[in-house]
Motif scaffolding. Structure first.
Motif, short mmCIF file in Angstrom:
data_model
loop_
_atom_site.label_atom_id
_atom_site.label_comp_id
_atom_site.label_asym_id
_atom_site.label_seq_id
_atom_site.Cartn_x
_atom_site.Cartn_y
_atom_site.Cartn_z
N ALA A 56 14.40 -34.12 -16.48
CA ALA A 56 13.51 -35.26 -16.27
C ALA A 56 12.48 -34.95 -15.19
CB ALA A 56 14.32 -36.49 -15.89
N ARG A 57 12.92 -34.31 -14.10
CA ARG A 57 12.00 -33.98 -13.01
C ARG A 57 10.91 -33.01 -13.47
NH1 ARG A 57 13.08 -30.52 -8.15
NH2 ARG A 57 15.02 -30.07 -9.23
N LEU A 58 11.31 -31.97 -14.21
CA LEU A 58 10.33 -31.02 -14.72
C LEU A 58 9.42 -31.68 -15.75
CD1 LEU A 58 9.14 -28.19 -14.84
CD2 LEU A 58 10.97 -27.57 -16.45
N SER A 59 9.97 -32.52 -16.60
CA SER A 59 9.18 -33.20 -17.61
C SER A 59 8.09 -34.07 -16.97
CB SER A 59 10.09 -34.05 -18.50
OG SER A 59 9.34 -34.72 -19.48
N ARG A 60 8.46 -34.84 -15.95
CA ARG A 60 7.47 -35.70 -15.27
C ARG A 60 6.36 -34.86 -14.62
NH1 ARG A 60 12.19 -38.76 -14.26
NH2 ARG A 60 12.60 -37.64 -12.34
N ALA A 61 6.76 -33.77 -13.96
CA ALA A 61 5.77 -32.91 -13.30
C ALA A 61 4.83 -32.27 -14.32
CB ALA A 61 6.47 -31.85 -12.46
N LEU A 62 5.38 -31.81 -15.43
CA LEU A 62 4.55 -31.19 -16.48
C LEU A 62 3.64 -32.23 -17.14
CD1 LEU A 62 7.15 -28.82 -18.17
CD2 LEU A 62 5.21 -28.15 -16.73
N SER A 63 4.14 -33.43 -17.35
CA SER A 63 3.32 -34.49 -17.96
C SER A 63 2.09 -34.77 -17.12
CB SER A 63 4.14 -35.78 -18.10
OG SER A 63 5.09 -35.64 -19.10
N ASP A 64 2.27 -34.80 -15.79
CA ASP A 64 1.12 -35.04 -14.90
C ASP A 64 0.06 -33.96 -15.06
OD1 ASP A 64 2.40 -37.28 -13.93
OD2 ASP A 64 3.11 -36.32 -12.09
N VAL A 65 0.49 -32.70 -15.13
CA VAL A 65 -0.46 -31.58 -15.27
C VAL A 65 -1.09 -31.59 -16.65
CG1 VAL A 65 -0.64 -29.06 -15.37
CG2 VAL A 65 0.69 -30.14 -13.55
N PHE A 66 -0.29 -31.82 -17.69
CA PHE A 66 -0.82 -31.80 -19.05
C PHE A 66 -1.79 -32.95 -19.30
CE2 PHE A 66 3.15 -29.47 -20.92
CZ PHE A 66 2.80 -28.33 -20.21
N GLU A 67 -1.57 -34.09 -18.66
CA GLU A 67 -2.50 -35.22 -18.79
C GLU A 67 -3.88 -34.84 -18.24
OE1 GLU A 67 -2.39 -38.44 -20.00
OE2 GLU A 67 -0.44 -37.99 -20.88
N THR A 68 -3.88 -34.09 -17.16
CA THR A 68 -5.13 -33.67 -16.52
C THR A 68 -5.79 -32.52 -17.26
OG1 THR A 68 -4.21 -34.31 -14.40
CG2 THR A 68 -6.15 -32.92 -14.34
N GLN A 69 -5.01 -31.50 -17.60
CA GLN A 69 -5.54 -30.26 -18.19
C GLN A 69 -5.70 -30.32 -19.71
OE1 GLN A 69 -6.65 -27.75 -16.24
NE2 GLN A 69 -6.11 -29.06 -14.51
N ASP A 70 -4.91 -31.16 -20.38
CA ASP A 70 -5.00 -31.38 -21.83
C ASP A 70 -4.95 -30.08 -22.65
OD1 ASP A 70 -5.04 -33.10 -23.94
OD2 ASP A 70 -7.21 -33.36 -23.95
#
Length: 194
Positions: A56-70
């Motif tokens: 869950a922790r890794l998923s949340r961190a990756l989601s933040d980056v992927f939202e920005t970088q797409d």
């Protein structure tokens, strides 16, 4: 092996620094197509563990980056999981760590008229994977860079070793879920990202 194509590599370029900062190693990345794309990321800590909270922790961190970088066009589901018991082996260190256990290895080329090998891992030596093949007296030496896919074979010995200190089965975290998803839920999207 860790990635298969350019799109997987683009995701890895964004995911690796995030995972490293949190103390995780990304074992494998796959961007799977279908009705809705899935970005599947397998990761673990240095000790080989990965629990639900870690996913869950890794998923949340990756989601933040992927939202920005797409990195993925269109909608997709982000799925973060542990490699599981019959895990893929994607780094030379994985073959050394699981020495003594049975594995299936597929090469990207023919060697002695075959691409697939199955046997007991016998360590690594100068960039090569050593494997004791059933019915053969000598240990086979397979260059790591020739390996297309490799995975541990599910055996009682592997299950016993894998569950030591892990407290049960391999967790899967699908972004937006409140709990671990089992195999029947893995294809059910719970959150879409752009």
């Amino acid at each position: 092996m860790r990635t298969r194509n350019r799109q997987d590599e683009m995701v890895a370029a964004l995911a690796d620094p995030v995972a490293d900062a949190l103390g995780f190693e990304i074992v494998r990345i796959r961007v799977l197509s279908g009705k809705r794309q899935t970005v599947q990321i397998m990761a673990e800590k240095a000790d080989g563990t990965m629990d639900v909270e870690d996913c869950a922790r890794l998923s949340r961190a990756l989601s933040d980056v992927f939202e920005t970088q797409d990195p993925i066009s269109g909608e997709y589901v982000l799925e973060v999981s542990s490699p599981g018991i019959d895990r893929p082996l994607t780094a030379l260190a994985h073959f050394a760590r699981w020495e003594g256990f049975e594995a299936k290895i597929e090469l990207d080329r023919l060697v002695e008229n075959r691409k697939r090998f199955r046997g007991i891992l016998a360590g690594v030596e100068e960039g090569n994977v050593l494997i004791d093949l059933e019915g053969e007296e000598e240990t086979a030496l397979l260059p790591f860079e020739w390996i297309a896919e490799a995975r541990l074979v599910l055996t009682d010995a592997l299950i016993a070793e894998s569950l030591k200190g892990r407290g049960g089965e391999a967790p899967v975290w699908t972004e937006g879920a409140d709990s671990v998803a089992d195999d029947s839920q893995a294809d059910t999207p719970t959150k879409t990202n752009r």
